[in-house]
Design an enzyme around this catalytic site. Sequence first.
Site, PDB file in Angstrom:
ATOM      1  N   LYS A   7       0.857  -1.195   0.000  1.00  0.00           N
ATOM      2  CA  LYS A   7       0.000   0.000   0.000  1.00  0.00           C
ATOM      3  C   LYS A   7       0.883   1.232   0.000  1.00  0.00           C
ATOM      4  O   LYS A   7       2.014   1.189   0.503  1.00  0.00           O
ATOM      5  CB  LYS A   7      -0.864   0.014   1.264  1.00  0.00           C
ATOM      6  CG  LYS A   7      -2.136   0.821   1.124  1.00  0.00           C
ATOM      7  CD  LYS A   7      -3.209   0.030   0.419  1.00  0.00           C
ATOM      8  CE  LYS A   7      -4.511   0.757   0.284  1.00  0.00           C
ATOM      9  NZ  LYS A   7      -5.557  -0.132  -0.233  1.00  0.00           N
ATOM     10  N   GLY A  13     -21.410   5.753  -3.423  1.00  0.00           N
ATOM     11  CA  GLY A  13     -20.259   6.097  -4.262  1.00  0.00           C
ATOM     12  C   GLY A  13     -19.994   4.970  -5.234  1.00  0.00           C
ATOM     13  O   GLY A  13     -20.917   4.250  -5.626  1.00  0.00           O
ATOM     14  N   TYR A  27     -23.091   2.394  -5.140  1.00  0.00           N
ATOM     15  CA  TYR A  27     -23.985   2.583  -6.292  1.00  0.00           C
ATOM     16  C   TYR A  27     -24.012   1.331  -7.178  1.00  0.00           C
ATOM     17  O   TYR A  27     -25.084   0.828  -7.519  1.00  0.00           O
ATOM     18  CB  TYR A  27     -23.562   3.812  -7.119  1.00  0.00           C
ATOM     19  CG  TYR A  27     -24.271   3.867  -8.457  1.00  0.00           C
ATOM     20  CD1 TYR A  27     -25.652   4.039  -8.510  1.00  0.00           C
ATOM     21  CD2 TYR A  27     -23.582   3.713  -9.655  1.00  0.00           C
ATOM     22  CE1 TYR A  27     -26.331   4.052  -9.724  1.00  0.00           C
ATOM     23  CE2 TYR A  27     -24.240   3.728 -10.875  1.00  0.00           C
ATOM     24  CZ  TYR A  27     -25.624   3.896 -10.908  1.00  0.00           C
ATOM     25  OH  TYR A  27     -26.284   3.897 -12.103  1.00  0.00           O
ATOM     26  N   GLY A  36     -23.975   4.234   1.643  1.00  0.00           N
ATOM     27  CA  GLY A  36     -22.921   4.712   0.735  1.00  0.00           C
ATOM     28  C   GLY A  36     -23.409   4.586  -0.694  1.00  0.00           C
ATOM     29  O   GLY A  36     -23.936   3.539  -1.089  1.00  0.00           O
TER      30      GLY A  36
HETATM   31  P1  NAD Z   1     -16.595   6.803  -2.779  1.00  0.00           P
HETATM   32  O1  NAD Z   1     -15.846   7.970  -2.285  1.00  0.00           O
HETATM   33  O2  NAD Z   1     -16.862   6.643  -4.226  1.00  0.00           O
HETATM   34  O3  NAD Z   1     -18.042   6.742  -2.046  1.00  0.00           O
HETATM   35  C1  NAD Z   1     -18.202   6.860  -0.670  1.00  0.00           C
HETATM   36  C2  NAD Z   1     -19.681   7.024  -0.368  1.00  0.00           C
HETATM   37  O4  NAD Z   1     -19.845   7.044   1.048  1.00  0.00           O
HETATM   38  C3  NAD Z   1     -20.290   8.319  -0.900  1.00  0.00           C
HETATM   39  O5  NAD Z   1     -21.585   8.059  -1.383  1.00  0.00           O
HETATM   40  C4  NAD Z   1     -20.393   9.201   0.338  1.00  0.00           C
HETATM   41  O6  NAD Z   1     -21.439  10.133   0.274  1.00  0.00           O
HETATM   42  C5  NAD Z   1     -20.673   8.147   1.384  1.00  0.00           C
HETATM   43  N1  NAD Z   1     -20.376   8.616   2.738  1.00  0.00           N
HETATM   44  C6  NAD Z   1     -19.345   9.403   3.141  1.00  0.00           C
HETATM   45  N2  NAD Z   1     -19.468   9.662   4.453  1.00  0.00           N
HETATM   46  C7  NAD Z   1     -20.572   9.029   4.885  1.00  0.00           C
HETATM   47  C8  NAD Z   1     -21.245   8.902   6.110  1.00  0.00           C
HETATM   48  N3  NAD Z   1     -20.793   9.534   7.192  1.00  0.00           N
HETATM   49  N4  NAD Z   1     -22.349   8.139   6.169  1.00  0.00           N
HETATM   50  C9  NAD Z   1     -22.812   7.511   5.055  1.00  0.00           C
HETATM   51  N5  NAD Z   1     -22.256   7.611   3.864  1.00  0.00           N
HETATM   52  C10 NAD Z   1     -21.143   8.342   3.776  1.00  0.00           C
HETATM   53  O7  NAD Z   1     -15.826   5.524  -2.174  1.00  0.00           O
HETATM   54  P2  NAD Z   1     -15.900   4.013  -2.671  1.00  0.00           P
HETATM   55  O8  NAD Z   1     -14.831   3.792  -3.669  1.00  0.00           O
HETATM   56  O9  NAD Z   1     -17.309   3.672  -2.992  1.00  0.00           O
HETATM   57  O10 NAD Z   1     -15.430   3.237  -1.350  1.00  0.00           O
HETATM   58  C11 NAD Z   1     -16.325   2.968  -0.276  1.00  0.00           C
HETATM   59  C12 NAD Z   1     -15.680   1.976   0.671  1.00  0.00           C
HETATM   60  O11 NAD Z   1     -15.326   0.794  -0.031  1.00  0.00           O
HETATM   61  C13 NAD Z   1     -14.375   2.443   1.342  1.00  0.00           C
HETATM   62  O12 NAD Z   1     -14.311   1.836   2.615  1.00  0.00           O
HETATM   63  C14 NAD Z   1     -13.298   1.852   0.441  1.00  0.00           C
HETATM   64  O13 NAD Z   1     -12.068   1.686   1.130  1.00  0.00           O
HETATM   65  C15 NAD Z   1     -13.939   0.500   0.141  1.00  0.00           C
HETATM   66  N6  NAD Z   1     -13.403  -0.148  -1.066  1.00  0.00           N
HETATM   67  C16 NAD Z   1     -13.488   0.447  -2.292  1.00  0.00           C
HETATM   68  C17 NAD Z   1     -13.032  -0.227  -3.414  1.00  0.00           C
HETATM   69  C18 NAD Z   1     -13.168   0.361  -4.793  1.00  0.00           C
HETATM   70  O14 NAD Z   1     -12.870  -0.341  -5.770  1.00  0.00           O
HETATM   71  N7  NAD Z   1     -13.635   1.596  -4.949  1.00  0.00           N
HETATM   72  C19 NAD Z   1     -12.459  -1.501  -3.291  1.00  0.00           C
HETATM   73  C20 NAD Z   1     -12.378  -2.086  -2.024  1.00  0.00           C
HETATM   74  C21 NAD Z   1     -12.874  -1.400  -0.915  1.00  0.00           C
END
Ligand code: NAD
Length: 461
Positions: free
Chosen positions: A107, A257, A261, A255
């Site tokens: 990382k 995001g 989504y 969530g």
């Molecule tokens: P993102 O930034 O695209 O979306 C995050 C979402 O969480 C947004 O909709 C935001 O409004 C919401 N959010 C933020 N604060 C919040 C709160 N207090 N209460 C409720 N919702 C809240 O991030 P992402 O890429 O969707 O990642 C989300 C999680 O998944 C993280 O923990 C990330 O480490 C994990 N993750 C992501 C991936 C990936 O491929 N993107 C892979 C493995 C793990």
Amino acid sequence: MENQGKKMLESAQALIKKTAEKLGLKEEMIRRLIEPEMVYEFSFPVKMDNGQVRILKGWRIQHNSALGPYKGGIRFHPETVREEVQALATLMTIKCAVAGLPYGGGKGGVAIDPKKLSSAELERLSREYVKKIAHFIGEDVDVPAPDVNTNPQIMAWMIDEYQKIKGYQSKATFTGKPVSMGGSLGRTEATGRGGVIVLKALLSELVKDGSTKILSRLNSSLTLLKQKVSKNFVSPSFNNQKLKSNNEITIAVQGFGNVGYYFAKIASEAGFKVVAVSDSKGAIIKPKGDKLEALDIPLVMECKKEKGTLAGCYCAGGVCDTKGGKTITNEELLELPVDILVPAALENVINDKNMKNIKAKIIIEMANGPVTEEAYEYLSKKGVIIVPDVLANSGGVTVSYLEWVQNKAGYYWSEEEVNSKLEVMMKKAFEAIWEKASKKKIPLKQAAFEVALEKIVSAMV
Ligand code: NAD
């Protein structure tokens, strides 16, 4: 945030230690599994638009390479500290092993708030960071990818800088690139899609008669869910099967995001009833009598884009599907009487304060670490099935691996081909963990750590 990073690291190391002791591993092996192989910590200058130079702190931590090159994202965050990067590198080792990938874990991170930078400053930061790590990464050494606040554009700047420094093409050194630069089709949706594949594989096991070993200790509400699933699936094996359209298997997703989504969208397409979604400002539901109606996920996304927040969609004058809906808080979403709860935003949201109010029978950990250790233990004892993050959200790194394979081969697959390979790999990863959990009657998280450590140790000399 040093303390939070420290806590995260202690918890990752404690999990490995506990599992390794259960497996009867020797003290020296446990030390090797806990300690990172390499820690690079450095400072570097970045020129700002106003001519001033800021000195930033960065890391690349290579935890374990027994199964292959180190793999893991790079995050830009003001609160990033060394301990956090090390914890995440450690968990990547476990995740890659769980997902069956020929990778170890790594990382990277920079302590900076990228939201306060212009695009030109962000580009200079990305290129300067690569100058620091270029000599100890590489397609067969260490393969970075996007993480929090980094994206395909940043990977494009990084790979470009890397290739300039090295003087040769090496697209496979970074994944998560734009498709035009060798990125894989299907990567954007991969984490959400992988989560739905795992959910379907889990439900498919639940309706099999042979699953009674694990079901024997499940509570009656899960048995009811089993009946619901049996009634709604056209066939218990349901390869690529949709649920019947009148299905009643309800899901709440925290969530909206990238992960939340696509999970919600792909689950709806598969026939699940997604009844609640949320972003940082709140959640939306559509109550009808004592039930919750299904949300039209693409329409909800359209509305969020238009209004800025999901809460803004409530009673939006009939233009969006949430008309007649209601906003609730994120805390209330977690406690809804749904079958499946999908925390896909933040860590530690299900904890000692709300664990007794959780009504879902299945939790899919799509965010990293959304259920605390204490809540995991309490809910597992109650019979709630929790699919751990190292398995549930491994679809992203799995398609990163497929991107790496395509770059190395110079041969590119269609989106359907990528999705179908993802499905095969995620199901295989799930089945290995399910089998171990059923055989030993242990929670899926413990089984995942055991499966991972067994693989890693068998590859260590
Ligand atoms: P993102 O930034 O695209 O979306 C995050 C979402 O969480 C947004 O909709 C935001 O409004 C919401 N959010 C933020 N604060 C919040 C709160 N207090 N209460 C409720 N919702 C809240 O991030 P992402 O890429 O969707 O990642 C989300 C999680 O998944 C993280 O923990 C990330 O480490 C994990 N993750 C992501 C991936 C990936 O491929 N993107 C892979 C493995 C793990």
